[in-house]
Structure formats: C-alpha cells, structure tokens
Design a protein around this motif. Sequence first.
Motif, PDB file in Angstrom:
ATOM      1  N   GLN A 138      18.275  26.713 -13.311  1.00  0.00           N
ATOM      2  CA  GLN A 138      18.382  25.312 -13.270  1.00  0.00           C
ATOM      3  C   GLN A 138      18.051  24.787 -12.140  1.00  0.00           C
ATOM      4  O   GLN A 138      17.394  23.756 -11.894  1.00  0.00           O
ATOM      5  CB  GLN A 138      20.066  25.053 -13.371  1.00  0.00           C
ATOM      6  N   ALA A 139      17.920  25.515 -10.787  1.00  0.00           N
ATOM      7  CA  ALA A 139      17.285  25.076  -9.706  1.00  0.00           C
ATOM      8  C   ALA A 139      15.878  25.009  -9.702  1.00  0.00           C
ATOM      9  O   ALA A 139      15.274  24.006  -9.301  1.00  0.00           O
ATOM     10  CB  ALA A 139      17.663  25.869  -8.581  1.00  0.00           C
ATOM     11  N   ALA A 140      15.259  26.009 -10.437  1.00  0.00           N
ATOM     12  CA  ALA A 140      13.775  25.886 -10.424  1.00  0.00           C
ATOM     13  C   ALA A 140      13.252  24.627 -11.389  1.00  0.00           C
ATOM     14  O   ALA A 140      12.255  24.036 -11.038  1.00  0.00           O
ATOM     15  CB  ALA A 140      13.085  27.059 -10.907  1.00  0.00           C
ATOM     16  N   ALA A 141      13.883  24.337 -12.566  1.00  0.00           N
ATOM     17  CA  ALA A 141      13.775  23.419 -13.296  1.00  0.00           C
ATOM     18  C   ALA A 141      14.065  21.995 -12.361  1.00  0.00           C
ATOM     19  O   ALA A 141      13.085  21.071 -12.594  1.00  0.00           O
ATOM     20  CB  ALA A 141      14.435  23.342 -14.554  1.00  0.00           C
ATOM     21  N   HIS A 142      14.975  22.063 -11.604  1.00  0.00           N
ATOM     22  CA  HIS A 142      15.050  20.703 -11.085  1.00  0.00           C
ATOM     23  C   HIS A 142      14.075  20.433 -10.058  1.00  0.00           C
ATOM     24  O   HIS A 142      13.476  19.408  -9.887  1.00  0.00           O
ATOM     25  CB  HIS A 142      16.614  20.731 -10.146  1.00  0.00           C
ATOM     26  N   ARG A 143      13.847  21.637  -9.342  1.00  0.00           N
ATOM     27  CA  ARG A 143      12.732  21.526  -8.222  1.00  0.00           C
ATOM     28  C   ARG A 143      11.313  21.070  -8.936  1.00  0.00           C
ATOM     29  O   ARG A 143      10.570  20.273  -8.233  1.00  0.00           O
ATOM     30  CB  ARG A 143      12.334  22.831  -7.456  1.00  0.00           C
ATOM     31  N   PHE A 144      11.035  21.503 -10.108  1.00  0.00           N
ATOM     32  CA  PHE A 144       9.647  21.211 -10.852  1.00  0.00           C
ATOM     33  C   PHE A 144       9.962  20.436 -12.145  1.00  0.00           C
ATOM     34  O   PHE A 144      10.008  21.085 -13.266  1.00  0.00           O
ATOM     35  CB  PHE A 144       8.816  22.331 -11.126  1.00  0.00           C
ATOM     36  N   PRO A 145      10.142  19.077 -12.147  1.00  0.00           N
ATOM     37  CA  PRO A 145      10.221  18.425 -13.357  1.00  0.00           C
ATOM     38  C   PRO A 145       9.160  18.126 -14.157  1.00  0.00           C
ATOM     39  O   PRO A 145       9.141  17.850 -15.398  1.00  0.00           O
ATOM     40  CB  PRO A 145      10.789  17.069 -12.814  1.00  0.00           C
ATOM     41  N   PHE A 146       7.882  18.579 -13.546  1.00  0.00           N
ATOM     42  CA  PHE A 146       6.533  18.498 -14.441  1.00  0.00           C
ATOM     43  C   PHE A 146       5.803  19.689 -14.378  1.00  0.00           C
ATOM     44  O   PHE A 146       5.841  20.189 -13.417  1.00  0.00           O
ATOM     45  CB  PHE A 146       5.804  17.377 -14.037  1.00  0.00           C
ATOM     46  N   VAL A 147       5.614  20.421 -15.464  1.00  0.00           N
ATOM     47  CA  VAL A 147       4.996  21.872 -15.267  1.00  0.00           C
ATOM     48  C   VAL A 147       3.790  21.895 -16.218  1.00  0.00           C
ATOM     49  O   VAL A 147       4.051  21.195 -17.344  1.00  0.00           O
ATOM     50  CB  VAL A 147       5.926  23.033 -15.730  1.00  0.00           C
ATOM     51  N   LEU A 148       2.583  22.130 -15.778  1.00  0.00           N
ATOM     52  CA  LEU A 148       1.416  22.251 -16.367  1.00  0.00           C
ATOM     53  C   LEU A 148       0.895  23.765 -16.480  1.00  0.00           C
ATOM     54  O   LEU A 148       0.731  24.316 -15.703  1.00  0.00           O
ATOM     55  CB  LEU A 148       0.333  21.578 -15.854  1.00  0.00           C
ATOM     56  N   LEU A 149       0.823  24.555 -17.805  1.00  0.00           N
ATOM     57  CA  LEU A 149       0.483  25.783 -17.987  1.00  0.00           C
ATOM     58  C   LEU A 149      -1.106  25.521 -18.284  1.00  0.00           C
ATOM     59  O   LEU A 149      -1.318  25.008 -19.429  1.00  0.00           O
ATOM     60  CB  LEU A 149       1.292  26.314 -18.907  1.00  0.00           C
ATOM     61  N   ASP A 150      -1.997  26.405 -17.716  1.00  0.00           N
ATOM     62  CA  ASP A 150      -3.279  26.432 -18.210  1.00  0.00           C
ATOM     63  C   ASP A 150      -3.622  27.880 -18.524  1.00  0.00           C
ATOM     64  O   ASP A 150      -2.838  28.737 -18.471  1.00  0.00           O
ATOM     65  CB  ASP A 150      -4.328  25.972 -16.818  1.00  0.00           C
ATOM     66  N   GLU A 151      -4.681  28.033 -19.646  1.00  0.00           N
ATOM     67  CA  GLU A 151      -5.119  29.378 -20.105  1.00  0.00           C
ATOM     68  C   GLU A 151      -3.850  29.951 -20.939  1.00  0.00           C
ATOM     69  O   GLU A 151      -3.651  31.094 -20.545  1.00  0.00           O
ATOM     70  CB  GLU A 151      -5.560  30.220 -19.041  1.00  0.00           C
ATOM     71  N   LEU A 206      10.132  34.615 -20.027  1.00  0.00           N
ATOM     72  CA  LEU A 206      10.571  34.209 -18.796  1.00  0.00           C
ATOM     73  C   LEU A 206      10.424  32.687 -18.460  1.00  0.00           C
ATOM     74  O   LEU A 206      11.362  31.973 -17.994  1.00  0.00           O
ATOM     75  CB  LEU A 206       9.843  35.063 -17.622  1.00  0.00           C
ATOM     76  N   LEU A 207       9.145  32.165 -19.017  1.00  0.00           N
ATOM     77  CA  LEU A 207       9.160  30.607 -18.637  1.00  0.00           C
ATOM     78  C   LEU A 207      10.209  30.055 -19.378  1.00  0.00           C
ATOM     79  O   LEU A 207      10.480  28.821 -19.190  1.00  0.00           O
ATOM     80  CB  LEU A 207       7.735  30.420 -19.079  1.00  0.00           C
ATOM     81  N   ASP A 208      10.258  30.336 -20.616  1.00  0.00           N
ATOM     82  CA  ASP A 208      11.252  29.714 -21.696  1.00  0.00           C
ATOM     83  C   ASP A 208      12.652  29.796 -20.855  1.00  0.00           C
ATOM     84  O   ASP A 208      13.442  28.517 -20.975  1.00  0.00           O
ATOM     85  CB  ASP A 208      11.348  30.384 -23.110  1.00  0.00           C
ATOM     86  N   GLN A 209      13.127  30.724 -20.263  1.00  0.00           N
ATOM     87  CA  GLN A 209      14.306  30.679 -19.684  1.00  0.00           C
ATOM     88  C   GLN A 209      14.417  29.913 -18.445  1.00  0.00           C
ATOM     89  O   GLN A 209      15.459  29.058 -18.133  1.00  0.00           O
ATOM     90  CB  GLN A 209      14.642  32.184 -18.927  1.00  0.00           C
ATOM     91  N   VAL A 210      13.201  29.504 -17.725  1.00  0.00           N
ATOM     92  CA  VAL A 210      13.232  28.805 -16.615  1.00  0.00           C
ATOM     93  C   VAL A 210      12.997  27.198 -16.917  1.00  0.00           C
ATOM     94  O   VAL A 210      13.871  26.189 -16.485  1.00  0.00           O
ATOM     95  CB  VAL A 210      12.121  28.989 -15.485  1.00  0.00           C
ATOM     96  N   PHE A 211      12.109  27.029 -17.868  1.00  0.00           N
ATOM     97  CA  PHE A 211      11.477  25.720 -18.159  1.00  0.00           C
ATOM     98  C   PHE A 211      11.749  25.323 -19.700  1.00  0.00           C
ATOM     99  O   PHE A 211      11.302  24.063 -20.091  1.00  0.00           O
ATOM    100  CB  PHE A 211      10.033  25.481 -17.610  1.00  0.00           C
ATOM    101  N   GLY A 212      12.595  26.002 -20.287  1.00  0.00           N
ATOM    102  CA  GLY A 212      12.852  25.604 -21.677  1.00  0.00           C
ATOM    103  C   GLY A 212      13.898  24.357 -21.863  1.00  0.00           C
ATOM    104  O   GLY A 212      14.085  24.154 -23.223  1.00  0.00           O
TER     105      GLY A 212
END
Length: 634
Positions: free
Chosen positions: A235-248, A259-265
């Motif tokens: 929750q803290a990581a998702a709050h810190r980064f409200p916009f995430v861009l994943l390349d490749e 793992l990404l789903d757990q943090v930013f899902g």
Amino acid sequence: MILPFALDALAKDKTEALAAQHGLELTHSQQWDFLQSTESLDLQAAPGSGKTSLIGLKLTLLAQGWTSTTRGICVLSHTNTAKDEITRRLAATPAGRRLLEFPHFIGTIQSFTNTFLALPNLRSRGIDIQTVDDTAYEEAALRLLDNHPAYLRLKAYTDRRHDGRDLVARAHYVCDAGELTVAGPAGTLPFKSTSPSGQQLIRLKNHLVGEGLFRYSDMFAIAEHHLLHHPDIAQAAAHRFPFVLLDEMQDTSDLQQRLLDQVFGGANTVVQRVGDVNQGIFTDRAPAPPRPSVFPLPSAAQLPVSRRFGTQIADLASLLTVQRHQTIDGAGPQGTVALLLFDDDCVPGVVPAFERLARETVPDHLLATTPPRVLASRLIPGTAKAFPQSLTCYLPTFTSPSAAQATPELITAVRAARTHLAAGDRRTATAQTWDAVRRAFRQSAGTALPAIQRIERGATSTGLRIRIVLHDLLRADIDDPAEWNALTERLREVVPQLAEVPPASSRRLDDLLRHIPRPAPPAEPAVDGAAPMISVATSIQRAKGETHAATLILECLDSRGRKYDVYETLALVAQSKDVADASPTLRKAAQLLFVGITRPTHLLALAVHRARVEPHLDALEARGWLVRSASPRW
C-alpha cells in the motif's frame, strides 16, 4: 484515479510543441491515444513503431506538469539497456531530468524489487548484502562445496549426478505457502529437505546468505515473502507511485508479474504497460495457468505502424507474429528482402556475398555509420553431424562476447558506470562503481565491504574519504595510467580502514586494479569498392532493440539437431500456412526469427541451403524477393 499533475500537462499544443523539438511526427491516432491517456492501459507496439520515443515524450510532458514533491512516477523495464535508453532521453531536457531524482524512480523490475522490498527486509534482519549476482553466487557456492568439510555428503551426492553441481550453483529461494524454502534449478529438490544432502544444501545456502551473497531470483522470493507478512508495504509503495509505466513488458516473467500485481494491482495506481508480445523471447509465455493480468490484455491498444522498414519486411514480419497476430504497416524505407542461397561447399562465402549485396542495395553513408549485421539463433555448434549448425560454421574466427560480459577489472566497470553519469544519473554511477570496488576486494582478498548506503558521511570519517575516491574515479582522466594508478593506491589505503583489516595486497588484486587502455574505436568502414567491409556478428537475442541498415539471418540447426530454423519458417511462408498452427518448436524458432527480421531498414537477407528451399523458390520469388547465390570462392 486523480494524478498529481497540472490538468493541461498533456494538452495538444504542449504535446505538439515538445514533439516538434524532438523531431517526432504524431500522424496516427494511436499515438495520441497513448500520449493523452491517464488511465491504466496496455499498448502492443510493433517493431520500429517509435514506442520508446513516445514513452520519452509522455514522461517529459508529465514531468513538466507534476505537482507533488513526495509522490512520483515509477518507470520500470526488464533490462538495463531499455532503462538506460529512457534515462538518456529524459536527461536531454530540464523537465525530463526531474524524473531522475526523488520522488521518482526509473529502473529495472529487479532494481525496484531490491530497492523497495527485498533489501530493506534483509537489512532489518541484520544481513549485510555483498552482492546480488548469479555468477558471483555460483562461484562462491561451488567454492564452498569443494572446500568446506561441512558439505562432504552433499558433494558426494553431486559428484554422482551429471547435473549435481548445477543443483548447488543454482539453488534459490522460493516463497511457498508463505514460507521461504530452497529449490533447485527446476523449482524442486531431488531429495527431501530433511535428508542429509537436503540439510547440507540448505545449510550451504544459508551460509552464503549470511555472507550477503544472493541470486537475482532470491530477491523476488524474499520480496514476495515480505509482502505476504507485511501487506501495508504494498500500500505504501502504491501510494508513493500513483503512476507506473512498464516498458518491454513482453519479457516480464510470471514471477515478476505476480509481484507487480501485488504492489500495483489496486485501483489507486495508474499502470500503463508497453511492449511487443511477439518479441518475448526471454520468458516462458505460457505459465500454467496464465495470470489474468498477462500482457497484453485483450483490450490492449496497438501501435501497428513501423517507421523502421517498408512493406516488404512488414509483410513478412506480420506472418510471423506468433503470440498475438498483428498486421504491421511498413511506413519506412521500402528496402529489399533477399534470399542468399548456399551449397555445402559455399558456407564460408555466405557473409562476403551478403556484404556485396549490401553495397548494391544500401546507401553508402548508412554503411559508413552502421556496418552490416550478421545474426544467428546459435553461436556455436552442438554434437550433431549436420553442417552448418551455428554462426561459427559460417564465421570460424568469430569469438563470443559472453566472456567479456562480466569483465572483472575495475577500470572496465568504472567506464561502464560513467555512462550513467553522462546521462545525469549520478546515484547509479556511484553505486555501480562502489559495487565494482567491493567485488574486486572480495574476490581477491576476501574483504567484505558494506553497501554504499551503509557508509557514513562524517567530515572526518573513512566513509567520506571513500566517497571522495569514488567521485574522483568517475571524473578523473582514468585513461592516463599514472592518474589511474594514483587512484587505485588511494583505494588500497582507505578500503582496509573501512573494513578494519590490514592493507590488502595480492596478485589477484593487482590484476583487478590494473590499468587497461581504452579499446580503440573501430575504424570507419570504407565505402569504396576496393576495401573489404567488416560485418558485425552476434546472436539474434543480443540484437534485440537494435536498428540496422542491413541484416543477414543465418540458417541454424535447432538444439535437438533436427530442423533448420530459416528453412522451416520460409516453408511456412511459401505455403501460406498459419504460424499459429505450427509445432511448438517451430513457433519458438519463428518468434526468434521475427526479432531478427525486424531489425533492418534497407536490406534483410536470409541465408538458406539451396537444396532445402528449392521447392519453395518460385513462391518466395513471387513475393518480390531478390535471390542471390553464395560462391565457394570470393
């Protein structure tokens, strides 16, 4: 989801003005859809569609209008190469450079996992991390196995198995039912964990962890375990980064995606994922069962227009979109597709024939700046009797660059770290330089040094002296042997003080700290007809992400020694068969060839044995392809 940036940050006039500064043409609606979207989305981008330029443009626009000083943008990629390219583009503008500092983060999925999840967990447990590196871990594990009496039973077991040493070298953590357990390369152990060998393997793994040595995959397991027991961190990581861009995104493994789903899902983060699933050659695209979030989602937007090449290459590439069919629109130079036929006695003449063809079809100024590239799915042959099998069959003098990948000399690592400094990323440059120093002293003298974050900064401290040396390593004229030797003498003096050990000296340390002249840049290729041309040879995998003027794909034998990749793929094309209906082996080969085929702008040549392809020549020539032959003498 309301993002903390000015409402007009992505306005059309601002976007057009910034695009014009960078020489970008925004002529397709799909480009605008991506640039102006502030919702979660997937973007399936064809090779040469300009996705990296669009990513750089969008991030710069967001940086110009970003209003929060505590919440940031998180940009993640699968490889350092892709991350470095994004960083380079952002560093070119004052607004873009803001994203290189707090509160933003640009890195690989691995570095994000290490920085925000795994390393804090390990430090909280009092574990001082020395290195996260598969090669360093494997060397240490095998050294311990061979020399420590506590692992005699395990060594006896591994000596009886052909893959026994691999079991020890590649033992890694997995998070299973909420607990960290040790697994072998295949994900399981060949014996019970309670058996004598199992207990010794676990003890050896724990010994290395105590020394701060980890594999890359260990970090993901530790991070997953940490999140399960402390969900508030996600929750803290998702709050810190409200916009995430994943390349490749196509190269993201199932473990990484989980793992990404757990943090930013959750619904509080905008996640925009960009990639080309048809170039996903580094991961298994078929986990059982596939995750619901697997890239790309059925609703994914598309960038189907390639400005790298024209219709001939685009038409062929479209037929080889294995994972998700995509009709690629070639809007670049028209270019040429050529078949380069060879007989058994003509194999050494294939590359010279390609170079002659490149002179005929590619403008001289492009060849002068971009030498022709020779690509193959295999570098060295296997045990089969068939010939040719690999790149070295065509070019016997070829030497694989893999030996240079992990060059241990400090000066080589410092030169590599300086590229980050040049791009404005001082933090990464300093961290990489210090990690190289730690590695040199650990390998040569067994000296364990703390991570850069653990080094004190006091005015009279040893830590400050270390930081000053690192500063000078990154800025001094290290091409001057005297300057370099003076810097390494300062290291020899101050590093033992930090570790509180006697001054280190050994022949191995001398080798790692020695001065190595900077390699001379390759001579500019001559373009007159009398001078020989030197092509650059490598694997298709290594060429991923590159753009070439001329590319030759060499026919190679598959790992089972049964089928030739270029011929089998061309047979599908000639017979108008759908690659989706092909065998898994052929689909895998076609997907790898797709990566190579989509590299060139002007010339794509495919080397294939004459006798194999002859039944299909008429159909392939009917596509407008050129047909040439290699000769035994040149």
